[in-house]
Design a protein around this motif. Structure first.
Motif, PDB file in Angstrom:
ATOM      1  N   HIS A 101       0.828  -1.204   0.000  1.00  0.00           N
ATOM      2  CA  HIS A 101       0.000   0.000   0.000  1.00  0.00           C
ATOM      3  C   HIS A 101       0.861   1.252   0.000  1.00  0.00           C
ATOM      4  N   GLU A 102       1.915   1.247   0.821  1.00  0.00           N
ATOM      5  CA  GLU A 102       2.801   2.417   0.853  1.00  0.00           C
ATOM      6  C   GLU A 102       3.487   2.612  -0.482  1.00  0.00           C
ATOM      7  N   MET A 103       3.943   1.529  -1.091  1.00  0.00           N
ATOM      8  CA  MET A 103       4.606   1.627  -2.391  1.00  0.00           C
ATOM      9  C   MET A 103       3.677   2.219  -3.447  1.00  0.00           C
ATOM     10  N   LEU A 104       2.430   1.761  -3.472  1.00  0.00           N
ATOM     11  CA  LEU A 104       1.490   2.247  -4.476  1.00  0.00           C
ATOM     12  C   LEU A 104       1.192   3.739  -4.286  1.00  0.00           C
ATOM     13  N   LYS A 105       1.106   4.163  -3.043  1.00  0.00           N
ATOM     14  CA  LYS A 105       0.870   5.581  -2.784  1.00  0.00           C
ATOM     15  C   LYS A 105       2.092   6.423  -3.147  1.00  0.00           C
ATOM     16  N   LEU A 106       3.279   5.974  -2.735  1.00  0.00           N
ATOM     17  CA  LEU A 106       4.490   6.765  -2.932  1.00  0.00           C
ATOM     18  C   LEU A 106       4.899   6.851  -4.405  1.00  0.00           C
ATOM     19  N   THR A 107       4.580   5.820  -5.182  1.00  0.00           N
ATOM     20  CA  THR A 107       4.901   5.851  -6.615  1.00  0.00           C
ATOM     21  C   THR A 107       3.819   6.541  -7.439  1.00  0.00           C
ATOM     22  N   GLY A 108       2.692   6.898  -6.806  1.00  0.00           N
ATOM     23  CA  GLY A 108       1.605   7.527  -7.547  1.00  0.00           C
ATOM     24  C   GLY A 108       0.968   6.608  -8.563  1.00  0.00           C
ATOM     25  N   TYR A 109       0.974   5.298  -8.276  1.00  0.00           N
ATOM     26  CA  TYR A 109       0.512   4.333  -9.276  1.00  0.00           C
ATOM     27  C   TYR A 109      -0.876   4.657  -9.808  1.00  0.00           C
ATOM     28  N   PHE A 110      -1.818   4.895  -8.921  1.00  0.00           N
ATOM     29  CA  PHE A 110      -3.212   5.043  -9.360  1.00  0.00           C
ATOM     30  C   PHE A 110      -3.440   6.321 -10.152  1.00  0.00           C
ATOM     31  N   GLU A 111      -2.648   7.341  -9.904  1.00  0.00           N
ATOM     32  CA  GLU A 111      -2.786   8.590 -10.657  1.00  0.00           C
ATOM     33  C   GLU A 111      -1.969   8.576 -11.935  1.00  0.00           C
ATOM     34  N   TYR A 117      -4.717  -2.326 -10.944  1.00  0.00           N
ATOM     35  CA  TYR A 117      -3.515  -2.863 -10.304  1.00  0.00           C
ATOM     36  C   TYR A 117      -3.576  -4.375 -10.140  1.00  0.00           C
ATOM     37  N   ARG A 118      -4.774  -4.929 -10.072  1.00  0.00           N
ATOM     38  CA  ARG A 118      -4.891  -6.378  -9.908  1.00  0.00           C
ATOM     39  C   ARG A 118      -4.243  -7.139 -11.059  1.00  0.00           C
ATOM     40  N   LEU A 119      -4.123  -6.505 -12.222  1.00  0.00           N
ATOM     41  CA  LEU A 119      -3.474  -7.135 -13.366  1.00  0.00           C
ATOM     42  C   LEU A 119      -1.982  -7.346 -13.124  1.00  0.00           C
ATOM     43  N   TYR A 120      -1.373  -6.447 -12.399  1.00  0.00           N
ATOM     44  CA  TYR A 120       0.077  -6.435 -12.212  1.00  0.00           C
ATOM     45  C   TYR A 120       0.502  -6.977 -10.851  1.00  0.00           C
ATOM     46  N   GLN A 121      -0.418  -7.052  -9.923  1.00  0.00           N
ATOM     47  CA  GLN A 121      -0.097  -7.394  -8.540  1.00  0.00           C
ATOM     48  C   GLN A 121       0.670  -8.710  -8.406  1.00  0.00           C
ATOM     49  N   PRO A 122       0.274  -9.810  -9.062  1.00  0.00           N
ATOM     50  CA  PRO A 122       1.019 -11.068  -8.882  1.00  0.00           C
ATOM     51  C   PRO A 122       2.483 -10.969  -9.322  1.00  0.00           C
ATOM     52  N   ILE A 123       2.758 -10.201 -10.366  1.00  0.00           N
ATOM     53  CA  ILE A 123       4.135 -10.044 -10.841  1.00  0.00           C
ATOM     54  C   ILE A 123       4.967  -9.314  -9.796  1.00  0.00           C
ATOM     55  N   LEU A 124       4.424  -8.231  -9.263  1.00  0.00           N
ATOM     56  CA  LEU A 124       5.164  -7.433  -8.290  1.00  0.00           C
ATOM     57  C   LEU A 124       5.333  -8.193  -6.977  1.00  0.00           C
ATOM     58  N   GLN A 125       4.315  -8.930  -6.583  1.00  0.00           N
ATOM     59  CA  GLN A 125       4.432  -9.707  -5.349  1.00  0.00           C
ATOM     60  C   GLN A 125       5.464 -10.826  -5.499  1.00  0.00           C
ATOM     61  N   TYR A 126       5.509 -11.448  -6.655  1.00  0.00           N
ATOM     62  CA  TYR A 126       6.512 -12.495  -6.889  1.00  0.00           C
ATOM     63  C   TYR A 126       7.918 -11.895  -6.817  1.00  0.00           C
ATOM     64  N   ALA A 127       8.102 -10.731  -7.422  1.00  0.00           N
ATOM     65  CA  ALA A 127       9.413 -10.079  -7.383  1.00  0.00           C
ATOM     66  C   ALA A 127       9.815  -9.772  -5.948  1.00  0.00           C
ATOM     67  N   LEU A 332      -7.131   1.923  -2.805  1.00  0.00           N
ATOM     68  CA  LEU A 332      -6.605   0.873  -1.941  1.00  0.00           C
ATOM     69  C   LEU A 332      -7.691   0.320  -1.023  1.00  0.00           C
ATOM     70  N   ALA A 333      -8.598   1.172  -0.581  1.00  0.00           N
ATOM     71  CA  ALA A 333      -9.655   0.748   0.335  1.00  0.00           C
ATOM     72  C   ALA A 333     -10.681  -0.155  -0.341  1.00  0.00           C
ATOM     73  N   VAL A 334     -10.887   0.010  -1.648  1.00  0.00           N
ATOM     74  CA  VAL A 334     -11.941  -0.760  -2.331  1.00  0.00           C
ATOM     75  C   VAL A 334     -11.378  -1.747  -3.351  1.00  0.00           C
ATOM     76  N   MET A 335     -10.055  -1.873  -3.439  1.00  0.00           N
ATOM     77  CA  MET A 335      -9.420  -2.612  -4.534  1.00  0.00           C
ATOM     78  C   MET A 335      -9.915  -4.047  -4.660  1.00  0.00           C
ATOM     79  N   ASN A 336     -10.172  -4.699  -3.558  1.00  0.00           N
ATOM     80  CA  ASN A 336     -10.571  -6.115  -3.607  1.00  0.00           C
ATOM     81  C   ASN A 336     -12.073  -6.316  -3.404  1.00  0.00           C
TER      82      ASN A 336
END
Length: 366
Positions: A101-111, A117-127, A332-336
């Protein structure tokens, strides 16, 4: 009476492409993805294209990442989805120093990237789980927006520092492809020269970021994940990496209707059936961050928020137990959440209101 030339008795052949030399793919004899992975072991750079909204494309990317990592522990994954100025936050995420959550906010991912983000989440979590460096390849949004309307000389000093060190303007075939794309967007705010300058900056920035990492980490391989348009024919990233550093590269695209049929479009084409994410639960409102306020600017059709009585100008201050101060907080609050799930929205009627005016309403996502 028709007196024109009669073509029915002509015997000369028009200058068409030779049909007998066209490549044929015998589908019954194609190799599974796991089998062709052995053919890419010698490549130091593997580029896998994507259509950003296709779940199956990202599943292919994830599988290639896993296969490469099993053979090459010294591996980095370079991604188009994050912008270079935020590299330190990706490093902190992989190191376990900050949460997802902190990473997504600090990188400005959603903006800045906007795709689910659910499309990319498994790749980033694996890394993260395997300590694989994630390299932000993309140029900053600020630089790209500035270049869409102005030349290099007009950029402020801080943006000039972000420009790639060199450009290749010589690929006329790529320029023609970009002109076709430009012509499909009649509302683009600038001229074609502005569009071309921006696109080449995009490609050169990603290639430079990748080449720099490879140069500084000579024992590492890199998997690059980016839109297919930046990879096909070598136009975008591959040829621009090659200009900077002499490493063996291999390109992989995943099947998509818009891809032209051509034997030199990539080294491999993965035939994939389209798969989609489950629908996300939506409140049906256009949201915009203003300072530390998240404001409703409008509504979609069949809006749950509008039907619940929220209006334009309403400030959302929380979702369930989470405080909301930005669009990223809300996502982030409603993502899932799924359609049919209920959430409690905390809000004030307008930006002039204070905490004493806060109210809550429960609505069902659609």
């Amino acid at each position: 009476m028709y007196t024109g030339e009669d073509h029915s008795t002509r015997t000369e052949t028009a200058a068409y492409l030779p049909i007998e030399s066209l490549p044929v793919v015998q589908l019954a004899q194609t190799n599974p993805l796991a089998q062709i992975m052995g053919n890419i072991d010698s490549a130091r750079v593997v580029l896998v294209g994507e259509t950003h909204t296709r779940l199956d494309h990202h599943l292919v990317q994830l599988e290639i990442l896993k296969q490469m990592h099993q053979k090459s522990p010294k591996l980095a994954v370079g991604v188009e989805w994050f912008q270079q100025p935020f590299q330190k936050h990706l490093d902190a995420y992989v190191a376990g120093e900050i949460s997802e959550h902190e990473m997504l906010k600090l990188t400005g991912y959603f903006e800045r990237w906007l795709f689910d983000y659910r499309l990319y989440q498994p790749i980033l979590q694996y890394a993260r789980e395997h300590g694989i460096p994630i390299i932000a390849l993309n140029a900053s949004r600020e630089l790209m927006h500035a270049l869409s309307a102005s030349g290099f000389d007009d950029l402020p000093a801080e943006l000039k520092q972000q420009l790639p060190e060199s450009y290749d303007w010589s690929d006329k075939a790529y320029e023609q492809e970009l002109r076709l794309i430009f012509d499909e967007h009649p509302n683009y705010p600038g001229k074609f020269e502005d569009f071309l300058r921006g696109q080449l900056t995009w490609d050169e920035s990603m290639a430079e970021s990748a080449a720099q990492y490879l140069d500084e980490n000579p024992e590492s391989r890199m998997l690059i994940l980016a839109g297919s348009g930046h990879i096909m024919y070598g136009y975008g990233i591959p040829n621009r990496i090659k200009r900077r550093i002499d490493v063996e590269q291999l390109t992989i695209l995943v099947s998509e209707d818009h891809l032209p049929v051509s034997e030199n479009i990539a080294d491999f084409l993965v035939l994939s059936e389209e798969q989609s994410l489950e629908p996300a639960g939506l409140i049906g409102a256009l949201l915009e961050t203003e300072g530390k306020l998240l404001v409703i600017k409008g509504f979609s059709d069949n809006s749950a928020a509008k039907d619940a009585g929220l209006t334009k100008g309403t400030v959302i201050t929380g979702v369930d137990t989470e405080t909301v101060e930005s669009f990223a907080d809300f996502k982030l609050a409603v993502m899932n959440k799924k359609p049919g799930d209920s959430i409690e929205i905390h809000y004030i009627d307008n930006a002039e209101g204070g905490s004493k005016d806060s109210r809550s309403i429960t609505l069902e996502l659609r």
